[in-house]
Write an enzyme that holds these catalytic residues in place. Structure first.
Site, PDB file in Angstrom:
ATOM      1  CG  ASP A   1      -0.313  -0.002   2.530  1.00 49.79           C
ATOM      2  OD1 ASP A   1       0.613  -0.807   2.722  1.00 49.79           O
ATOM      3  OD2 ASP A   1      -0.722   0.782   3.408  1.00 49.79           O
TER       4      ASP A   1
ATOM      5  CD  GLU B   1       8.488  -7.817  -0.065  1.00 57.00           C
ATOM      6  OE1 GLU B   1       7.404  -7.203   0.069  1.00 57.00           O
ATOM      7  OE2 GLU B   1       8.666  -9.001   0.349  1.00 57.00           O
TER       8      GLU B   1
ATOM      9  N   GLY C   1      27.784 -15.125  -0.882  1.00 60.57           N
ATOM     10  CA  GLY C   1      27.515 -16.540  -0.662  1.00 60.57           C
ATOM     11  C   GLY C   1      26.134 -16.865  -0.160  1.00 60.57           C
TER      12      GLY C   1
ATOM     13  CG  ASN D   1      23.439 -33.491  -4.258  1.00 59.30           C
ATOM     14  OD1 ASN D   1      22.633 -32.693  -3.784  1.00 59.30           O
ATOM     15  ND2 ASN D   1      24.687 -33.155  -4.549  1.00 59.30           N
TER      16      ASN D   1
ATOM     17  CD  GLU E   1      26.220 -25.722   3.865  1.00 54.00           C
ATOM     18  OE1 GLU E   1      25.709 -26.117   2.813  1.00 54.00           O
ATOM     19  OE2 GLU E   1      26.749 -24.605   3.979  1.00 54.00           O
TER      20      GLU E   1
END
Length: 605
Positions: A70, A93, A448, A502, A508
């Protein structure tokens, strides 16, 4: 119509004296008397919103990304009425900020529109990435009415505590300039912010209160001129002379390029300098494809001890290394193993260090062009050593698909002029491929942020729809921003999307938690998503599990969007990526960290 003006006041030209001073962020008038510069310049009347849109158009921004709210609908209506920019609505956003970043990398500048606080804070991660990656983006936030600030009226999308400047403060940490527009400061602040973004190659933040966009103000008639301020003549001359002298006297000079060579438009001049003096040129990973990888003097990516031997020798053994915008972090220095010569010349966007001498008030483009014009031809120097070319795709049609076979096949699929986007993860293997000429590489290596590439793809497609766009990412990254695929489909774009399935966060697993559930993700039918997100799509989807499957998918005509889901073993990853993750764990967690337990890391075999 284009450049519309308020219906209450017809467009007129006047020659009155205009105040073209710059007010501080937030519209504070303190010090205006000293800052004012009075000049008689032709002017006209426009609404504040129309003037902002006009200035963006003059900065070659043709599209505006974002999400309606708005507090920004009045500017969206002005955009619709004026027809100056094309609106590209996003699913969030955050995605809009990524899309504006991708757009700016090919277009030169990008812009997005969000609403107060909730939209601005959703976008701030992507804007911070633009700051880290030196990308000029204008983030426009439709904010609460100015009358609410003046009267202390409580509004939604605020903290409900009577404060108004928190989000200007938040964006002050991740942008080069910020301002809240008022009728008094709009002319000077709009120009200041856009010029700052363009000159510094950094994002800026504009708050446009929702009740002032339709107010008329007197604005300059002349278009905005995007130009770097000229260098100080003596400083430029002295700097060029010193660099040229050092390069000319050296026996093994070399050049190391970071991404600012692209952002500030000096890549062609760097290649000209290398060709003229027969200098080896290396890049760091953030500058992949900034130097044509088929250029005879290109020697590869420098990454400390992880570099190819000939690349490392060219840089570390140089007796005069010229670096362009070099900003080292662990992922671009082989985990801090880079060893640049102590007397490296550090050329930055607006300053240069040569030994003990620092040169201010010089621009990178003028410096490099000056050096190119000054140095002699290097006739007695041999061409630099080149590395081995990538291996060909292996034969064996029924072989289960591995990372090695996958990337070898991709090498053969690349062609000149491609736009290549990658996300964090095993897709870093793309850095090891040799790219054809005229390719553009888009990634978020310094920042990253996983998921960046999906929405950035929308931006690059919007900026350069006539080029072929290839996206490389894993399933984990894709799940963060997958909904933006719907926007890509809605606009009938035709990228090729390569997704590795995968089962989770493989990069990680190399740090910690090789088999832990926290590195697992939900199982999606990825190749079905184009039809889910747009039922009438003509997109071609493939699920590939063997080299034969992949070869068939790569042979498909690219007359529509192609989505290739490559199913691989969750513990298969490029050796270089695994090794980097293992070392990264030692840096992150220290000598007493959990990475030292048995079988907790994905490691190279």
């Amino acid at each position: 119509m284009r450049g519309s003006t308020s219906p209450q006041r017809p467009p007129t030209i006047s020659h009155r004296k205009m105040d073209i001073s710059c007010s501080p962020p937030g519209g504070d008038d303190t010090g205006d008397a000293e800052a004012q510069v009075m000049s008689t310049i032709p002017s006209r009347w426009m609404t504040i919103g129309d003037f902002l849109l006009r200035r963006l158009e003059e900065a070659d921004v043709g599209h505006l990304f974002g999400v309606p709210g708005d507090f920004n609908l009045e500017l969206l209506q002005q955009l619709q009425d004026a027809g100056t920019l094309e609106w590209v609505g996003n699913c969030s956003e955050l995605n809009a900020s990524y899309a504006a970043d991708g757009y700016a990398r090919l277009n030169g500048m990008g812009a997005l529109l969000v609403t107060n606080a909730v939209g601005a804070l959703s976008a701030i991660n992507g804007v911070a990435g633009s700051y880290s990656e030196h990308v000029p983006v204008v983030c426009i936030c439709g904010s609460i009415p100015l009358k609410s600030i003046d009267r202390g009226l409580g509004m939604h999308h605020t903290m409900a505590d009577g404060t108004w400047d928190r989000f200007l403060g938040a964006y002050a940490q991740v942008t080069a300039a910020q301002a809240r527009l008022t009728p008094h400061n709009a002319v000077t602040e709009i120009d200041r912010l856009i010029l700052t973004a363009w000159r510094e190659k950094l994002p800026v933040y504009v708050e446009l209160p929702s009740d002032i966009a339709y107010l008329d103000i007197e604005v300059p008639q002349a278009p905005l001129v995007l130009a770097q301020p000229p260098s100080d003549p003596e400083r430029l001359r002295s700097c060029v002379t010193a660099i040229a002298a050092h390069l000319s006297a050296a026996e093994s000079p070399a050049v190391l390029v970071d991404l600012d060579a692209d952002r500030f438009g000096v890549a062609a001049d760097v290649m000209g300098l290398a060709e003229k003096m027969r200098l080896p040129v290396a890049v760091i990973s953030t500058a992949k494809a900034v130097i044509d990888e088929t250029f005879p003097y290109y020697v590869g990516i420098y990454n400390g001890q992880a570099s190819e031997p000939h690349t490392r020798a060219a840089i570390e053994s140089s007796d005069c290394l010229l670096s362009i915008g070099y900003r080292p972090i662990e992922v671009t220095t082989g985990d801090f193993t880079a060893s640049l010569p102590a007397d490296t010349i550090q050329a930055r966007s607006h300053s240069v260090d040569i030994g003990d001498d620092n040169y201010q008030a010089v621009t990178l483009q003028e410096v490099i062009r000056g050096v190119l014009d000054t140095v002699p031809h290097g006739t007695g120097r041999a061409a630099p050593q080149r590395g081995a070319t990538a291996a060909k795709t292996p034969a064996g049609g029924s072989t289960n698909l591995t990372q090695a076979a996958y990337w070898q096949a991709i090498q053969g699929y690349l062609r000149a002029g491609d736009v290549l986007l990658l996300d964090n993860g095993t897709s870093y293997a793309l850095l090891g491929l040799q790219l054809p000429p005229d390719c553009t590489f888009v990634g978020s290596i310094n920042w990253g942020s996983i998921g960046y590439s999906v929405a950035a793809l929308l931006g690059t497609l919007t900026a350069a729809p006539d080029r072929r766009h290839l996206l490389f990412l894993g399933d984990g990254s894709f799940q963060l921003t997958a909904q933006e695929l719907s926007t890509i489909l809605r606009h009938d774009h035709k990228p090729v999307i390569f997704l590795i399935n995968n089962g989770g966060y493989t990069i990680e697993r190399g740090y910690l938690g090789r088999t832990e559930q926290y590195n697992d993700i939900a199982t999606w039918a990825y190749a079905d998503l184009p039809r889910v997100l747009r039922p009438d799509t003509t997109a071609r989807s493939f699920v590939v599990k063997s080299t034969a499957d992949l070869a068939e998918a790569l042979s498909a005509p690219n007359d529509t969007l192609i989505f290739i889901e490559a199913v691989m073993d969750p513990y298969d990853a490029p050796a270089a990526v695994m090794a980097s993750s293992n070392t990264g764990a030692d840096i992150d967690y220290g000598p007493r960290g959990p990475q030292h337990r048995d079988n907790v890391q994905l490691r190279p075999t």
